[in-house]
Design a protein around this motif. Structure first.
Motif, short mmCIF file in Angstrom:
data_model
loop_
_atom_site.label_atom_id
_atom_site.label_comp_id
_atom_site.label_asym_id
_atom_site.label_seq_id
_atom_site.Cartn_x
_atom_site.Cartn_y
_atom_site.Cartn_z
N SER A 15 0.83 -1.20 0.00
CA SER A 15 0.00 0.00 0.00
C SER A 15 0.87 1.25 0.00
O SER A 15 1.87 1.33 0.71
CB SER A 15 -0.90 0.03 1.24
OG SER A 15 -1.81 -1.05 1.22
N PHE A 16 0.46 2.23 -0.79
CA PHE A 16 1.16 3.51 -0.82
C PHE A 16 0.69 4.37 0.35
O PHE A 16 -0.51 4.53 0.57
CB PHE A 16 0.86 4.24 -2.13
CG PHE A 16 1.25 5.69 -2.13
CD1 PHE A 16 2.58 6.07 -2.10
CD2 PHE A 16 0.28 6.68 -2.14
CE1 PHE A 16 2.94 7.42 -2.09
CE2 PHE A 16 0.62 8.02 -2.13
CZ PHE A 16 1.95 8.40 -2.11
N GLU A 17 1.63 4.91 1.11
CA GLU A 17 1.31 5.79 2.22
C GLU A 17 2.01 7.13 1.99
O GLU A 17 3.23 7.20 1.92
CB GLU A 17 1.77 5.18 3.56
CG GLU A 17 1.11 3.86 3.90
CD GLU A 17 -0.40 3.96 4.06
OE1 GLU A 17 -0.88 5.07 4.43
OE2 GLU A 17 -1.09 2.96 3.82
N ARG A 18 1.24 8.19 1.87
CA ARG A 18 1.80 9.52 1.62
C ARG A 18 2.44 10.07 2.88
O ARG A 18 1.88 9.96 3.98
CB ARG A 18 0.70 10.47 1.14
CG ARG A 18 1.17 11.86 0.79
CD ARG A 18 0.04 12.70 0.21
NE ARG A 18 -0.46 12.11 -1.03
CZ ARG A 18 0.09 12.28 -2.22
NH1 ARG A 18 1.19 13.01 -2.32
NH2 ARG A 18 -0.45 11.73 -3.29
N ASP A 19 3.61 10.68 2.73
CA ASP A 19 4.27 11.36 3.84
C ASP A 19 3.56 12.70 4.04
O ASP A 19 3.63 13.60 3.18
CB ASP A 19 5.75 11.57 3.51
CG ASP A 19 6.52 12.19 4.67
OD1 ASP A 19 5.90 12.60 5.67
OD2 ASP A 19 7.76 12.29 4.57
N THR A 20 2.87 12.86 5.13
CA THR A 20 2.11 14.08 5.39
C THR A 20 2.77 14.95 6.46
O THR A 20 2.10 15.77 7.10
CB THR A 20 0.67 13.73 5.81
OG1 THR A 20 0.70 12.88 6.97
CG2 THR A 20 -0.06 13.02 4.68
N ARG A 21 4.07 14.81 6.64
CA ARG A 21 4.79 15.65 7.60
C ARG A 21 5.24 16.92 6.88
O ARG A 21 6.29 16.96 6.26
CB ARG A 21 5.99 14.89 8.17
CG ARG A 21 5.62 13.66 9.00
CD ARG A 21 6.85 12.85 9.35
NE ARG A 21 7.46 12.30 8.13
CZ ARG A 21 8.67 11.76 8.10
NH1 ARG A 21 9.41 11.72 9.21
NH2 ARG A 21 9.16 11.26 6.97
N TYR A 22 4.41 17.96 6.98
CA TYR A 22 4.68 19.19 6.27
C TYR A 22 5.26 20.25 7.20
O TYR A 22 5.25 20.09 8.43
CB TYR A 22 3.38 19.71 5.64
CG TYR A 22 2.78 18.74 4.65
CD1 TYR A 22 3.41 18.48 3.43
CD2 TYR A 22 1.60 18.05 4.93
CE1 TYR A 22 2.89 17.57 2.53
CE2 TYR A 22 1.06 17.14 4.03
CZ TYR A 22 1.70 16.90 2.83
OH TYR A 22 1.19 16.00 1.95
N CYS A 183 -3.96 3.88 -5.85
CA CYS A 183 -4.08 2.92 -6.96
C CYS A 183 -2.80 2.89 -7.79
O CYS A 183 -2.22 1.84 -8.04
CB CYS A 183 -5.26 3.30 -7.86
SG CYS A 183 -6.89 3.08 -7.13
N GLY A 184 -2.37 4.07 -8.21
CA GLY A 184 -1.24 4.14 -9.12
C GLY A 184 0.09 3.71 -8.54
O GLY A 184 0.94 3.17 -9.25
N PHE A 185 0.29 3.94 -7.25
CA PHE A 185 1.56 3.60 -6.61
C PHE A 185 1.49 2.33 -5.78
O PHE A 185 2.41 2.03 -5.02
CB PHE A 185 2.03 4.76 -5.72
CG PHE A 185 2.38 6.03 -6.47
CD1 PHE A 185 2.66 6.00 -7.82
CD2 PHE A 185 2.45 7.24 -5.79
CE1 PHE A 185 2.99 7.17 -8.51
CE2 PHE A 185 2.78 8.41 -6.46
CZ PHE A 185 3.05 8.37 -7.83
N ALA A 186 0.41 1.58 -5.88
CA ALA A 186 0.29 0.32 -5.13
C ALA A 186 1.39 -0.65 -5.56
O ALA A 186 1.73 -0.74 -6.74
CB ALA A 186 -1.08 -0.31 -5.37
N GLY A 187 1.91 -1.38 -4.59
CA GLY A 187 3.00 -2.29 -4.87
C GLY A 187 2.60 -3.73 -5.07
O GLY A 187 3.46 -4.58 -5.38
#
Length: 342
Positions: A15-22, A183-187
């Motif tokens: 699963s793709f997990e976005r880094d949300t540490r801004y 979807c697009g970055f799923a492994g």
């Protein structure tokens, strides 16, 4: 959207997990974080290709802040280090005097360890990034910069609707804005199918919601519409094929497609969208998904300008306000990226 420290975008963990540490510093009227609202002091750095940055471009234009917050535009592609100013003469931002957005991040945090993302707001005197927190950024443009809004600016985040806007934004972000990336970055197959089902289940709910109402919340354009629109604008040109979000196209959702056209034809929305840059970014930068870097010629764009008939649902796009005027000189979308009638 971030540039990557590697050329791989597909998740190695399934699963793709976005880094949300801004960088969550805020620019406010009281200057509580050290950055007070001040005309001419800050520069929005964006890229027309990026949906998260496109939101900030739209909100800035709707509110009439072009003369208050300047804007620098990065090109649609970047390398593993950073977004670059390759659209400007000599590849240098004319205000900040830098070639890479990374330089502004390093002035704020030396050797900044995370992705170099757009949108970012830079403090021009110091040349350092103030914030790249895209979600808070547009809300603050509405709430903190009100003294400098144009006459007739819309109320994009009205107090009476904030709870409903926040609730809609949360599920749209999770399942749609970020869902297409999941979807697009799923492994692996399982992660992809799980994200695919969530995406289309949410789109089905939005289709039902927008069948009987012109806008997502209330009877005028709000922050919620801006956030959904930038994903919808990229759906058929990119997400349907490149990210395998292919149960159906946007054009096959009657209400969502009419809603997207309605917004596209509203001043401040479609006049910020550059389809050529959008396609070039995704198909060139994501080499592990598209190793040939071939950019598709389609889809045709003239249908974005066809009648939508959404006015029959009522609603007033700008409420008691007015549409923004012409696009600021020098900020027009290039002819190659526009939807034009046949």
């Amino acid at each position: 959207m971030a540039s990557s420290t590697t050329t791989a975008y597909v998740s190695g963990q399934g699963s793709f997990e976005r880094d949300t540490r801004y960088i969550t510093t805020r620019i406010t009227r009281d200057g509580a974080d050290g950055y007070p609202v001040e005309p001419g002091r800050y520069r929005l750095i964006a890229a027309r290709a990026c949906p998260w940055a496109n939101r900030a471009i739209i909100v800035r234009r709707l509110l009439g802040l072009e003369g208050v917050i300047s804007m620098g535009l990065c090109g649609p592609t970047h390398d593993e280090r950073s977004w670059t100013f390759d659209l400007d003469p000599g590849g240098v931002d004319p205000v900040l005097g830098i070639e890479r957005l990374q330089e502004a991040y390093f002035r704020r945090v030396p050797d900044y360890p995370r992705g170099i993302t757009v949108p970012a707001i830079v403090d021009v005197p110091s040349g350092a990034v103030v914030t790249n927190d895209f979600a808070q950024m547009t809300i603050d443009l509405s709430l903190e910069w009100g003294e400098y809004h144009r006459d007739g600016a819309p109320e994009l985040y009205p107090q009476r609707l904030r709870d409903e806007i926040d609730a809609i934004n949360a599920v749209v972000y999770k399942d749609v804005n970020n869902g297409v990336y999941r979807c697009g970055f799923a492994g692996d197959q399982r992660a992809y199918e799980r994200s695919y089902e969530r995406l289309f289940a949410r789109l089905d709910e939005l289709e039902e919601r927008l069948t009987t109402r012109r806008y997502l919340v209330g009877d005028t354009i709000t922050e919620a519409d801006v956030r959904l629109f930038t994903t919808l604008a990229r759906f058929d040109p990119v997400y349907h094929g490149h990210f395998k979000c292919n149960r159906q196209k946007l054009t096959e959702f009657p209400a969502l497609w009419a809603y997207a056209r309605d917004l596209f034809q509203t001043p401040g929305f479609g006049d910020t969208v550059d389809f050529a840059q959008i396609k070039r970014h995704y198909y060139v930068v994501h080499r592990d998904i598209n190793p040939t870097q071939i950019v598709p010629a389609g889809p045709a764009l003239a249908n974005w300008l066809t009648p939508h008939h959404r006015e029959q649902l009522g609603g007033r796009p700008f409420g008691d306000g007015t549409p923004p005027g012409p696009v600021a000189a020098g900020e027009e979308v290039a002819a190659t990226g526009r939807a034009t009638s046949t």
